[in-house]
Design an enzyme around this catalytic site. Sequence first.
Site, PDB file in Angstrom:
ATOM      1  N   SER A 141       0.860  -1.185   0.000  1.00  0.00           N
ATOM      2  CA  SER A 141       0.000   0.000   0.000  1.00  0.00           C
ATOM      3  C   SER A 141       0.894   1.231   0.000  1.00  0.00           C
ATOM      4  CB  SER A 141      -0.877  -0.039   1.264  1.00  0.00           C
ATOM      5  OG  SER A 141      -1.647   1.134   1.384  1.00  0.00           O
ATOM      6  N   LYS A 167      -1.304  -1.009  -4.289  1.00  0.00           N
ATOM      7  CA  LYS A 167      -2.459  -0.191  -3.891  1.00  0.00           C
ATOM      8  C   LYS A 167      -2.000   1.245  -3.725  1.00  0.00           C
ATOM      9  CE  LYS A 167      -4.858   0.240   0.550  1.00  0.00           C
ATOM     10  NZ  LYS A 167      -5.569  -0.509   1.611  1.00  0.00           N
ATOM     11  N   LYS A 169      -3.060   5.153  -2.613  1.00  0.00           N
ATOM     12  CA  LYS A 169      -4.023   6.000  -1.925  1.00  0.00           C
ATOM     13  C   LYS A 169      -4.387   7.147  -2.864  1.00  0.00           C
ATOM     14  CE  LYS A 169      -3.954   3.930   2.137  1.00  0.00           C
ATOM     15  NZ  LYS A 169      -5.153   3.395   2.792  1.00  0.00           N
ATOM     16  N   ASP A 194      -7.292   3.215  -2.978  1.00  0.00           N
ATOM     17  CA  ASP A 194      -8.006   3.315  -1.695  1.00  0.00           C
ATOM     18  C   ASP A 194      -8.254   4.787  -1.395  1.00  0.00           C
ATOM     19  OD1 ASP A 194      -9.029   3.097   0.852  1.00  0.00           O
ATOM     20  OD2 ASP A 194      -7.272   2.108   1.734  1.00  0.00           O
ATOM     21  N   GLU A 221     -11.331   1.103  -3.191  1.00  0.00           N
ATOM     22  CA  GLU A 221     -11.621   0.836  -1.781  1.00  0.00           C
ATOM     23  C   GLU A 221     -12.230   2.072  -1.125  1.00  0.00           C
ATOM     24  OE1 GLU A 221      -8.124  -0.695   0.171  1.00  0.00           O
ATOM     25  OE2 GLU A 221      -9.040  -0.606   2.159  1.00  0.00           O
ATOM     26  N   ASP A 246     -13.934  -1.064   3.404  1.00  0.00           N
ATOM     27  CA  ASP A 246     -13.005  -1.193   4.532  1.00  0.00           C
ATOM     28  C   ASP A 246     -13.689  -0.556   5.746  1.00  0.00           C
ATOM     29  OD1 ASP A 246     -11.006  -0.737   6.450  1.00  0.00           O
ATOM     30  OD2 ASP A 246      -9.524   0.054   5.059  1.00  0.00           O
ATOM     31  N   LYS A 270     -10.187  -6.358   8.491  1.00  0.00           N
ATOM     32  CA  LYS A 270      -9.201  -5.985   9.514  1.00  0.00           C
ATOM     33  C   LYS A 270      -9.817  -6.393  10.835  1.00  0.00           C
ATOM     34  CE  LYS A 270      -7.470  -1.832   7.183  1.00  0.00           C
ATOM     35  NZ  LYS A 270      -7.617  -0.376   7.097  1.00  0.00           N
ATOM     36  N   GLY A 298      -4.420  -3.843   6.438  1.00  0.00           N
ATOM     37  CA  GLY A 298      -3.365  -3.595   7.427  1.00  0.00           C
ATOM     38  C   GLY A 298      -3.570  -2.254   8.102  1.00  0.00           C
TER      39      GLY A 298
HETATM   40  O1  OSB Z   1      -7.201   2.111   4.693  1.00  0.00           O
HETATM   41  O2  OSB Z   1      -6.145   0.314   4.498  1.00  0.00           O
HETATM   42  C1  OSB Z   1      -6.230   1.437   4.981  1.00  0.00           C
HETATM   43  C2  OSB Z   1      -3.038   2.265   6.893  1.00  0.00           C
HETATM   44  C3  OSB Z   1      -3.534   2.926   7.977  1.00  0.00           C
HETATM   45  C4  OSB Z   1      -4.889   3.140   8.063  1.00  0.00           C
HETATM   46  C5  OSB Z   1      -5.736   2.681   7.056  1.00  0.00           C
HETATM   47  C6  OSB Z   1      -5.244   1.981   5.967  1.00  0.00           C
HETATM   48  C7  OSB Z   1      -3.849   1.812   5.870  1.00  0.00           C
HETATM   49  C8  OSB Z   1      -3.199   1.169   4.724  1.00  0.00           C
HETATM   50  C9  OSB Z   1      -1.858   0.519   4.944  1.00  0.00           C
HETATM   51  O3  OSB Z   1      -3.656   1.191   3.608  1.00  0.00           O
HETATM   52  C10 OSB Z   1      -1.976  -0.901   5.238  1.00  0.00           C
HETATM   53  C11 OSB Z   1      -0.717  -1.558   5.728  1.00  0.00           C
HETATM   54  O4  OSB Z   1       0.160  -1.821   4.912  1.00  0.00           O
HETATM   55  O5  OSB Z   1      -0.614  -1.854   6.938  1.00  0.00           O
HETATM   56 MG    MG Z   2      -8.439   1.030   3.395  1.00  0.00          MG
END
Ligand code: OSB
Ligand code: MG
Length: 377
Positions: A141, A167, A169, A194, A221, A246, A270, A298
Amino acid sequence: MHVDALELFWIKMPMVGPFTTSFGTTTERDILLVKASAGEAVGWGESGADGVPMYSYETARTGWHIIEDFIAPVVLQEEWPEQGLATAYAERFAGWRWHPMARCAVEEALWVLEAQRAGVSLQSLYADGRATRGRIPVGISLGIQDDFEVLADQIDHGLEQGYQRIKLKIEPGKDVSVIEPVRQRFGDIPLMVDANCGYRDEPDPLASLKALDGFKLLMIEQPLAHDDVDGHAPLQAELETPICLDESIHGLHHAAHAIDIEACRIINIKASRIGGRAAAIAIHDLCAARHIPVWCGGMLESGIGRLHNLAMASLPNFRMPGDLSASQRYWKQDIIEPPVTIDAEGHVTVPNTVGLGHEVLEERIAGNLLRHEKFKL
Ligand code: OSB
Ligand code: MG
């Protein structure tokens, strides 16, 4: 059996680089760890909450409060079954309102404690007879970047390391302008985005997301608000790209409702967001029965949360690579030994030894410590 002690460790870990989402930037993580002991056996768990309430309203401090004042007294007093300790805990607290990350952290510690005492792996306890995999493909990510070349370097590096899915953001104004040049430069790589609820206040979110529909993304996402499952259904009806939820999925009934109204075609699991591993696995099973693939999200976890994620993500309906990167993606020095590593084919090996599977380094925890307390009867 009785749980002899619950310990809380609130640590602050510097990240190898900043991580930016539509809700803000993280440069260091506040992490709340739970250690449970019974006789010789110990178990570790991690709350997914940060020091700041951005992704979630919970923080390390609210987790401390909920565990110290409400959960620990019950856990320490109760007579628990030797087999099924963790699921008994999950049932005991299932009716409590919210604070999923606090509840999950303690539950995780109890899963490991139970595995230790039974002499089995965490993976086999989570699987409870379901098929599992010994290694799983993982994704990476990548946060929002101001400079496209910095992002392009990160993608290059991720692909070089073998990550099976990238992924990115996004947020309004940083979507098509990023995805278009990424597709031009990197071609047909497995790519998803995402939004972390970033489109919730857009006047016409469908128009913004339609503009992404031609880029063959694996999924988009969580475009809309965490409390707006319903708003995603009309978007999904108009989009070819699958929507993955999510933030909106906090429990089994949310997942069932989202599937019923076709608000999404994929769910990110999660355990910390859902209130524990037992609840997360129940959503996994529901999604399997409803033919909805899931993947493991994550929360920038330390090695402890990472190992829990790995064990869970080896279950069969985790059919897509998760946000399960190597320890070194986020940490210079993880608090487990060995750290989680990714092999040349973009897979991570799931430990199958007793308990958590890697050693927890208490001296590293001590080196990052903000607060520690041990609760006993
Ligand atoms: O939306 O998935 C998410 C990290 C912190 C809070 C929300 C998210 C994320 C990530 C990173 O996308 C996920 C990771 O590699 O731990
Ligand atoms: Mg997410």
